[in-house]
Design an enzyme around this catalytic site. Structure first.
Site, mmCIF file in Angstrom:
data_model
loop_
_atom_site.group_PDB
_atom_site.id
_atom_site.type_symbol
_atom_site.label_atom_id
_atom_site.label_comp_id
_atom_site.label_asym_id
_atom_site.label_seq_id
_atom_site.Cartn_x
_atom_site.Cartn_y
_atom_site.Cartn_z
ATOM 1 N N CYS A 90 0.818 -1.231 0.000
ATOM 2 C CA CYS A 90 0.000 0.000 0.000
ATOM 3 C C CYS A 90 0.841 1.266 0.000
ATOM 4 C CB CYS A 90 -0.954 0.004 1.189
ATOM 5 S SG CYS A 90 -1.963 -1.471 1.292
ATOM 6 N N HIS B 3 -3.328 6.971 3.304
ATOM 7 C CA HIS B 3 -3.751 5.676 2.761
ATOM 8 C C HIS B 3 -5.129 5.367 3.320
ATOM 9 C CE1 HIS B 3 -3.903 1.618 1.512
ATOM 10 N NE2 HIS B 3 -3.669 1.092 2.702
ATOM 11 N N ASN C 292 -10.184 -0.226 0.637
ATOM 12 C CA ASN C 292 -8.728 -0.152 0.551
ATOM 13 C C ASN C 292 -8.284 -0.690 -0.817
ATOM 14 O OD1 ASN C 292 -5.975 -0.557 0.766
ATOM 15 N ND2 ASN C 292 -6.051 -1.476 2.801
HETATM 16 O O1 UT7 Z 1 -3.433 -1.575 3.852
HETATM 17 C C1 UT7 Z 1 -3.248 -2.221 5.061
HETATM 18 C C2 UT7 Z 1 -4.360 -3.186 5.234
HETATM 19 N N1 UT7 Z 1 -4.872 -3.512 6.477
HETATM 20 C C3 UT7 Z 1 -5.356 -2.714 7.445
HETATM 21 O O2 UT7 Z 1 -5.200 -1.537 7.472
HETATM 22 C C4 UT7 Z 1 -6.116 -3.395 8.533
HETATM 23 C C5 UT7 Z 1 -5.957 -2.750 9.878
HETATM 24 N N2 UT7 Z 1 -6.940 -3.349 10.797
HETATM 25 C C6 UT7 Z 1 -8.223 -3.023 10.771
HETATM 26 O O3 UT7 Z 1 -8.660 -2.211 9.960
HETATM 27 C C7 UT7 Z 1 -9.129 -3.651 11.800
HETATM 28 O O4 UT7 Z 1 -8.359 -4.371 12.738
HETATM 29 C C8 UT7 Z 1 -10.215 -4.589 11.178
HETATM 30 C C9 UT7 Z 1 -11.264 -3.764 10.411
HETATM 31 C C10 UT7 Z 1 -9.562 -5.575 10.237
HETATM 32 C C11 UT7 Z 1 -10.929 -5.343 12.273
HETATM 33 O O5 UT7 Z 1 -11.488 -4.446 13.212
HETATM 34 P P1 UT7 Z 1 -11.311 -4.714 14.778
HETATM 35 O O6 UT7 Z 1 -12.056 -3.660 15.482
HETATM 36 O O7 UT7 Z 1 -9.839 -4.816 15.036
HETATM 37 O O8 UT7 Z 1 -12.060 -6.076 14.954
HETATM 38 P P2 UT7 Z 1 -11.504 -7.450 15.534
HETATM 39 O O9 UT7 Z 1 -10.541 -8.055 14.575
HETATM 40 O O10 UT7 Z 1 -11.094 -7.262 16.944
HETATM 41 O O11 UT7 Z 1 -12.813 -8.325 15.549
HETATM 42 C C12 UT7 Z 1 -13.886 -8.027 16.444
HETATM 43 C C13 UT7 Z 1 -14.956 -9.064 16.215
HETATM 44 C C14 UT7 Z 1 -14.421 -10.501 16.224
HETATM 45 O O12 UT7 Z 1 -15.405 -11.318 16.839
HETATM 46 P P3 UT7 Z 1 -15.214 -11.799 18.371
HETATM 47 O O13 UT7 Z 1 -13.903 -12.551 18.366
HETATM 48 O O14 UT7 Z 1 -15.164 -10.542 19.179
HETATM 49 O O15 UT7 Z 1 -16.414 -12.624 18.599
HETATM 50 C C15 UT7 Z 1 -14.369 -10.838 14.755
HETATM 51 O O16 UT7 Z 1 -14.515 -12.222 14.508
HETATM 52 O O17 UT7 Z 1 -15.563 -8.858 14.932
HETATM 53 C C16 UT7 Z 1 -15.552 -10.093 14.224
HETATM 54 N N3 UT7 Z 1 -15.451 -9.780 12.814
HETATM 55 C C17 UT7 Z 1 -16.513 -9.502 12.055
HETATM 56 N N4 UT7 Z 1 -17.827 -9.449 12.318
HETATM 57 C C18 UT7 Z 1 -18.644 -9.117 11.342
HETATM 58 C C19 UT7 Z 1 -14.318 -9.680 12.060
HETATM 59 N N5 UT7 Z 1 -14.660 -9.346 10.807
HETATM 60 C C20 UT7 Z 1 -16.000 -9.230 10.778
HETATM 61 C C21 UT7 Z 1 -16.916 -8.888 9.766
HETATM 62 N N6 UT7 Z 1 -18.231 -8.837 10.090
HETATM 63 N N7 UT7 Z 1 -16.546 -8.585 8.530
#
Ligand code: UT7
Length: 328
Positions: free
Chosen positions: A114, A255, A285
Site C-alpha cells: 500500500c 492511505h 482499501n
Molecule cells: O493496507 C493495510 C491493510 N490492512 C489494514 O489496514 C487493517 C488494519 N486493521 C483493521 O482495519 C481492523 O483491525 C479490522 C477492520 C480488520 C478489524 O477491526 P477490529 O475492530 O480490530 O475487529 P476485531 O478483529 O477485533 O474483531 C472483532 C470481532 C471478532 O469477533 P469476536 O472474536 O469478538 O467474537 C471478529 O470475529 O468482529 C468479528 N469480525 C466480524 N464481524 C462481522 C471480524 N470481521 C468481521 C466482519 N463482520 N466482517
C-alpha cells in the site's frame, strides 16, 4: 535547485459496485459492522477480463491528459502493484505496450504494497533529478479482488479494485512540487499481512490451492496499531524536517484502509478530521491505488490549490510506510 512537480493526475475505478449489503449475503457480516469498524460502505470490483494493466492504462491516460502530454513524452514508467497481471513480465512493460509508450523507455514494477505509490514517487524523483530522465509516469494499480479470500469475513470486506497515476517532470523553479519524502520499512512485521504461497518459498501446488494459501491473510489488530504508530512518526518527521506546524498543512491524503486509523492519526497529530481527505467509504482499501485515486478526487473537488502544502502518507504490508510533502 530544480524541482520535480506532479504535472498531472488521473484515476480509474471499475464500474461494478459491491455494497456491504451484497457482501452480507455471502459472508457472516453486516453493513453496520463494516461501516462502524472500517468506515467502508462499498468497493469496486474489476471485470473478469479486466487486468491490473487495463485499469493502470485508464488511469495513465487520464493523468497524461491532465498533464497535457502524450504517451510518447514518457521516458520512465513505474507501476506499483501487489497484483501484477502475471509474475513475469512486469506489469509496467504490459502497460507500456498497451499505452503506446515508446520503446527504450525504462519500465519496471515495484513491490511495496500500500506504500507503493509513495515509493514509486521517490524513485522517480531521484531518477528525474539526475537529468537522465525527463518525464515519469508512476501508477498504483490493484486488482485486489483476485487475492482476497471471499469466504474470509475478516479481510474480504476491506479491499477493492482501482488505479491511479501521476506524471512527474522536472522544472527549473525551486521549492515546488515534491519538496520532501521519507520512506521506511519494518520487516519484523512481515508476517502480519501476507500471502503465504505462490512465491519461491512456497511455490503454487495443488496443496497450496487446496489450503487457500494464495489469498491475503492479516492480523488486523497488529496492523492497525503499527499503522497508526508509523504514520504518526513519519508525518511528525516530515513536518520537523521542513519546520512546519500542523496548521501549515492544507490537506493530508492518507492511505485509505480504515477510517478509525485515519481518526487516530488525526487525533495524535492534533489535526482536525476535515484536513484529511477520505474516500474509503466508496472504494475501500485499494492498496497502492488509494493515494493517487484520492489525490485525483481531491484536486477535482477543488481541495488542492496553488501554493497549498499537501501531505501524503501511507503504510502497507512489509510493513512499509512513507510520507511525501507536495507544494502545488
Ligand atoms: O493496507 C493495510 C491493510 N490492512 C489494514 O489496514 C487493517 C488494519 N486493521 C483493521 O482495519 C481492523 O483491525 C479490522 C477492520 C480488520 C478489524 O477491526 P477490529 O475492530 O480490530 O475487529 P476485531 O478483529 O477485533 O474483531 C472483532 C470481532 C471478532 O469477533 P469476536 O472474536 O469478538 O467474537 C471478529 O470475529 O468482529 C468479528 N469480525 C466480524 N464481524 C462481522 C471480524 N470481521 C468481521 C466482519 N463482520 N466482517
Amino acid at each position: 535547485m530544480a524541482s520535480v512537480i506532479i504535472a498531472g493526475v488521473g484515476s480509474y475505478a471499475p464500474e461494478r459496485i459491491l455494497t456491504n449489503e451484497e457482501l452480507a449475503k455471502t459472508v457472516d457480516t453486516s453493513d453496520e459492522w463494516i461501516r462502524t469498524r472500517s468506515g467502508i460502505g462499498e468497493r469496486r470490483i474489476a471485470g473478469e477480463n479486466e487486468a491490473c494493466s487495463d485499469m493502470a492504462v485508464h488511469a495513465a491516460r487520464a493523468a497524461l491528459a491532465d498533464a497535457k502530454m502524450s504517451a510518447s513524452d514518457i521516458d520512465l514508467l513505474i507501476v506499483a502493484t501487489c497484483t501484477p497481471d502475471r509474475p513475469l513480465p512486469s506489469t509496467a512493460c504490459i502497460v507500456q505496450h498497451k499505452l503506446g509508450v515508446p520503446a527504450h523507455t525504462t519500465c519496471f514494477d515495484i513491490s511495496a504494497a500500500c506504500s507503493g505509490f509513495l515509493y514509486a514517487m521517490e524513485i522517480a524523483y531521484g531518477m528525474l533529478i539526475t537529468n537522465r530522465y525527463k518525464r515519469a509516469l508512476i501508477i498504483g494499480a490493484e486488482k485486489l479482488s483476485t487475492i482476497v479470500d471471499w469466504s474470509d469475513r475478516t479481510t474480504c470486506v476491506l479491499f477493492g479494485d482501482a488505479a491511479g497515476a501521476a506524471v512527474l517532470t522536472k522544472v527549473a523553479q525551486p521549492g515546488i512540487g515534491i519538496i520532501g519524502s521519507d520512506l521506511g520499512a519494518d520487516g519484523e512485521f512481515a508476517d502480519k499481512l501476507m500471502i503465504h504461497a505462490g512465491g519461491s518459498s512456497c511455490p503454487a501446488s495443488a496443496q497450496s490451492v487446496e489450503a487457500r494459501q494464495h489469498f491475503i491473510r492479516m492480523n488486523g489488530k497488529e496492523v492497525f496499531k503499527s499503522a497508526v504508530r508509523v504514520m504518526e512518526t513519519v508525518c511528525r518527521e516530515m513536518m520537523e524536517q521542513h519546520q512546519l506546524t500542523p496548521d501549515q498543512i492544507s490537506l493530508v491524503i492518507p492511505h485509505q484502509a480504515n477510517i478509525r486509523i485515519i481518526e487516530a492519526l488525526a487525533g495524535n497529530l492534533k489535526l482536525p478530521m476535515d484536513k484529511f481527505f477520505v474516500n474509503l467509504d466508496r472504494y475501500g482499501n485499494t492498496s497502492s491505488a488509494t493515494i493517487p485515486l484520492a489525490l485525483d478526487e481531491a484536486r477535482r473537488s477543488g481541495r488542492v490549490k496553488p501554493g497549498d502544502l499537501t501531505l501524503l502518507v501511507a503504510f502497507g504490508a512489509g510493513l512499509t510506510y512513507g510520507a511525501a510533502l507536495v507544494r502545488w
